[in-house]
Design a protein around this motif. Sequence first.
Motif, PDB file in Angstrom:
ATOM      1  N   PRO A 161     -37.052  26.083  82.777  1.00 36.81           N
ATOM      2  CA  PRO A 161     -36.118  26.575  81.664  1.00 36.81           C
ATOM      3  C   PRO A 161     -37.091  26.781  80.402  1.00 36.81           C
ATOM      4  O   PRO A 161     -38.195  26.121  80.196  1.00 36.81           O
ATOM      5  N   VAL A 162     -36.493  27.743  79.201  1.00 34.09           N
ATOM      6  CA  VAL A 162     -37.063  27.600  78.076  1.00 34.09           C
ATOM      7  C   VAL A 162     -36.114  27.302  76.876  1.00 34.09           C
ATOM      8  O   VAL A 162     -34.755  27.711  76.977  1.00 34.09           O
ATOM      9  N   ALA A 163     -36.466  26.495  76.016  1.00 35.68           N
ATOM     10  CA  ALA A 163     -35.724  26.043  74.858  1.00 35.68           C
ATOM     11  C   ALA A 163     -35.668  27.242  73.780  1.00 35.68           C
ATOM     12  O   ALA A 163     -34.734  27.255  73.253  1.00 35.68           O
ATOM     13  N   GLY A 164     -36.946  27.459  73.374  1.00 36.27           N
ATOM     14  CA  GLY A 164     -36.896  28.577  72.355  1.00 36.27           C
ATOM     15  C   GLY A 164     -36.517  28.048  71.070  1.00 36.27           C
ATOM     16  O   GLY A 164     -36.676  26.840  70.657  1.00 36.27           O
ATOM     17  N   GLN A 165     -35.309  28.614  70.322  1.00 40.05           N
ATOM     18  CA  GLN A 165     -35.008  27.929  69.106  1.00 40.05           C
ATOM     19  C   GLN A 165     -33.672  27.005  69.387  1.00 40.05           C
ATOM     20  O   GLN A 165     -33.036  26.752  68.402  1.00 40.05           O
ATOM     21  N   ALA A 166     -33.540  26.704  70.684  1.00 42.04           N
ATOM     22  CA  ALA A 166     -32.358  25.703  70.892  1.00 42.04           C
ATOM     23  C   ALA A 166     -33.071  24.337  70.853  1.00 42.04           C
ATOM     24  O   ALA A 166     -32.218  23.339  71.526  1.00 42.04           O
ATOM     25  N   LEU A 167     -34.053  23.957  70.429  1.00 49.10           N
ATOM     26  CA  LEU A 167     -34.442  22.544  70.154  1.00 49.10           C
ATOM     27  C   LEU A 167     -33.457  21.793  69.458  1.00 49.10           C
ATOM     28  O   LEU A 167     -32.927  22.279  68.601  1.00 49.10           O
ATOM     29  N   PRO A 168     -33.309  20.390  69.570  1.00 46.65           N
ATOM     30  CA  PRO A 168     -32.462  19.582  69.154  1.00 46.65           C
ATOM     31  C   PRO A 168     -32.813  19.450  67.660  1.00 46.65           C
ATOM     32  O   PRO A 168     -33.989  19.628  67.197  1.00 46.65           O
ATOM     33  N   ALA A 169     -31.943  19.158  66.732  1.00 45.56           N
ATOM     34  CA  ALA A 169     -32.296  18.935  65.342  1.00 45.56           C
ATOM     35  C   ALA A 169     -32.970  17.609  65.046  1.00 45.56           C
ATOM     36  O   ALA A 169     -33.556  17.322  64.101  1.00 45.56           O
ATOM     37  N   ARG A 170     -32.726  16.441  65.934  1.00 41.91           N
ATOM     38  CA  ARG A 170     -33.274  15.400  65.783  1.00 41.91           C
ATOM     39  C   ARG A 170     -33.575  14.621  67.050  1.00 41.91           C
ATOM     40  O   ARG A 170     -32.839  15.128  68.108  1.00 41.91           O
TER      41      ARG A 170
END
Length: 873
Positions: free
Chosen positions: A601-610
Motif C-alpha cells: 500500500p501507498v500512504a502518500g499525503q495520508a500520513l497521520p498528523a501525529r
Amino acid sequence: MAAIARTALNVVDGPVWETLAARVAAWAQGEGVALRDALVLLPFNALLAPARAAFASREGWPPRIETSRTLAASLGPAPAASAQQPSFDEAADRLIAARLLRAQAIGQALAKSDLRRFDRAVAALVETAHAFARAAHGCAPDRREAWWARARERLAPASGPGAQQRWLARIALEWAAQASEADTDRLFALRPSAWIVLQAGGADPLAQALLEAAAVPCLLVDADAPLAGAMLQREPPALARCDDAEQEAQCSAAQVLAHLERGEAPVALVGLDRQLVRRVRALLERQNVPLADETGWTLSTTRAAALVMSLLRSAAPRAGTDALFDWLKALPAWPGVAKPDARVRELERRCRRLGVRRIERLAALALDDALAGFVAQIDAALAPLRAPRQSVADWLAALRAALQACGGWDSLEADEAGRAVLRALRLDAEGAVPAAWREATSTARLSLDGFVAWVDAAFEAETFRPAPPPAEAVQVVITPLAQVMLRPFAAVVCPGADERHLGAPPATHPLLSDAELAALGLPDRAQRRERESLAFLHALALPNVTLLRRHADASGETLADSPLLQALALDLAARGRALAEWQDPREQRSLPAQPLARPLPVAGQALPARVSASAVEALRDCPYRFFARHVLSLREDDELEAEIEKRDYGTWLHNVLLAFHRERGEPASMEVEAGRLHALAAQQQAEMSLADDEFLPYAASFARFVPAYLDWLHARDAEGARWQSGERALSIRPEALGGIELEGRIDRIDSVELGGALELIDYKTSSAARLKDKVKRPLEDTQLAVYAALLAPEADLPLRACYLPLDQAEKIEPIVHPQVQRSAEVLVRELGAEFARLRAGAPLPALGEAEVCETCEARGLCRRDHWPDGEAA
C-alpha cells in the motif's frame, strides 16, 4: 400366570410390519383370542404409525397398539409427587437432594470443605435415586417390597474404600423408596384378551413384568434373535473415512442429498455425535431439506438459555462488562428505549476505550443524559437479582421481574426455545406448578452464585427438540441409534462411527459397581454394550447404510474405527467379504491457483498528523502494521474480560508510584515509606475496582517489590537524584518531520545532581533480559529515543535515560540507554527522511517477520498466512 408364547421376527428379509401383523393374527386365531381386545406393546413411540398401518391394512378389527408410556398416559394423569418425594424433575430433585445431604453431618462438612465435590455428590444422588425408582417401578406392584428389601440387603453399610459412595447410595435408595406409585402400575390391572410384546433392542423389564403377571394369553415377538446371522447375508454397509470433522460433516450431508436425489426417502441421520450432526443439519438446511430432529440438543446451548444466563451473571457483585454486553446484545428491544442497539454499541465503545471491565464502574463514567439514563435502566432491571441469600422461589420471581423489565420476557415467549427455557424453570405457569416443585423451591435457600449454578444445571438437564414440519413433508429424520430400528427408512447415514462415539466403553456409575447394578436389575456396562450392539445390528438391517468417521478429532488425537465396526469387518472377512467402498457424491471442481502477493500500500499525503513512540515502533517493525494502525486508523477493540491481566497490574503500579512520588517530599525511613506505598496501593486497587481474590498474585508480587524498590530509591537519594514529574505528556513538531507532530507520555523524569543531568525513566513490568537486548544496539531502541527527542527542547541539562524493570524480586537495577541523545537525533533525522519517501509514493510493505507477525492484529489484512511462500519468515 399364563404361559408366554415366543416367536422370532426376521427383520432383515421381507416387510417387517406386515409379517408381524400376519404372525400375530395367526397366533391369535390359534389361541382363540379376540384380536380387537388384545394389547400390543411396542418399544418406542416412533413405531406406532407403521405398526398401526400394517394391522389396519388387514381384514377385521386390529388390536390396540401402544407403548407402555402411551398406554399409561391414556389411563389418566400420573400421580403427582408430594413434598420431598423424587419427582423425576432434575432441577427440583437437585434441591431436595442437597437438602437431604445437608441434613447429615457428613454432608454438612462436605458442603463447607469442598462445594464442587458436594455438587457432584448431589448429582450422583439424584441420578442413583432416579435409577432405583425406575427399576422398582419396572416390577409388578406386589413384588416391589421384595425388591426394596433385596436392595437394602445388597447396600448394607460398609467401611473402607467406597464407604462414602455406599453411604450416598443408601440415601438414594431410601429417598427413592418414598416415591409415589408409578403411573404404569395401572397397567397391571388391565384385562385385555391377550398381551403381545414386540422386543427390539433388548428386553424391557416393565413389559416382561406385565407378561409374567398376566392371566391371559401372552406372546413375545423377539426381533433381536435372528439379527446376527441374518445380517451377514445382506449387502455390507459403505464406510467413509474422512480427514477431519468438517469433511465428515460435508460428506454426510452430501450422502443424504444423494439419497434424496435418487428418491430414497426418508433418510435416517443417526445422531451419534451431536456436535457433528448439528453441523450436518446446518448444511442440509442451506439446501432447504425438510427434516425432523428427534435428538435435539442441550437446552443450555440455545440462545434463549444464553440470554437468561448472561442476565444472571450480569447481576453478580463483581460482574464483568463482557457478561453485560452478552446480555444486552441478546435482547431484540428494551421497553421504552428508542434504538437500544445504538446505545449498547456506544456504551460498549466507551467501555473498551476506557478499559471498563466491571459493571460497578459504569456509574463513574461521564455519559450524556440519554446514555446515563439507559445505564440507570440497566441497573434498575438488575436490582431484583442483587439480593442476599434467599429461597429459590424468590430468586425465580426476581428473575421473572428482571426479564420483564428488560424486554427479555417477551423475547422468550415469542421463541420456541425461549418457551422451553421458561418451562424448565416453571416460569410459564406461575401459581400452577407441581407441589414437589413448589415445596423444593420455597424451602431451598441459595446465594446468587448458587442460584446461577442451579439454573445452569437445570438447562443442562433439559433437551430442546424443535417442532418438526408436517410428517408427510419430512425427508430426513435425525434420530438416536436406538430408535432407527424397524422404521421404514429408505437409507441410513451414520456419521461418528469411530471408537469414541460408537461402541466406546460405557461410563461407570458414580455410586454403584457393575455387580450391584446387575444384582438390582439396573443396566450394567455389559447390558448397555449389548443394547448398543443390538441397535447397531438393527440399523444395518435397513437398506442403503453408510457409515462415516474421521481420522482425528479437533485436538489432533487419532481416532480408530468403532469396535462394533471392527467386529463387523472381521465377521465379513471370515466369509471372504468386506465393507463396501464408499463413493464420494460431492461434486469435484478444479480451480486455478490464485496466489496472493504481499501487499504494497501507498500512504502518500495520508500520513497521520501525529505519531507516538508506538507508531514509530510499528513503522520500524513492519511498515504494513503502521499503515493499518496509523494511516487507516484501524483499531482492534480491547477485550472486556473481567480477569485481571498483567497490563492491569502495570497500570495500577504506575498509578501507585505516581501518587507516592507526588506526595513524598523528603525521604523517610523504610518502614514509613513502605507503609505509604501499601496504603496507596490499597487506594488505587479500590479506585480501579480490582477484586482482592483476583488481585492476590499481583499483591504478592507487590509485597516483594516494595523493599526492593525502596532500596533502589534510597540509593538514588544518596546520589542526589530527585523526582521532578511523572506521566508527563509532551509533543514537538521537528522541522525534519515535515509538519508531523511527535508525541508521548514519559513515566518519570528525575534530576540527578551527580553528573548534572535530567534522567527520563520508563517503568517496565516485562522481561529484563528483553530490555537489555534492546539497548545493546542503541539505535534499535525506539521508545527511549522518542522520549529523549520530546524532552530535548526544554532540557537545560544533559539527558540520560533508562528502563526500570519493576518485576525484579531481589534487586532493582536500571537498564541504561548508553547514547540516548545521539539516538534521538538520529531517529528524528531518519524518521523525517522516511516520511518524505512515503509522501513521494514509496510503498509500505508487509515484511512477514515471524516475531512481529505472531502478535500482529493486522495479520488477517495482509493475508500473511495465504502468501505463496508459506509461513512467516
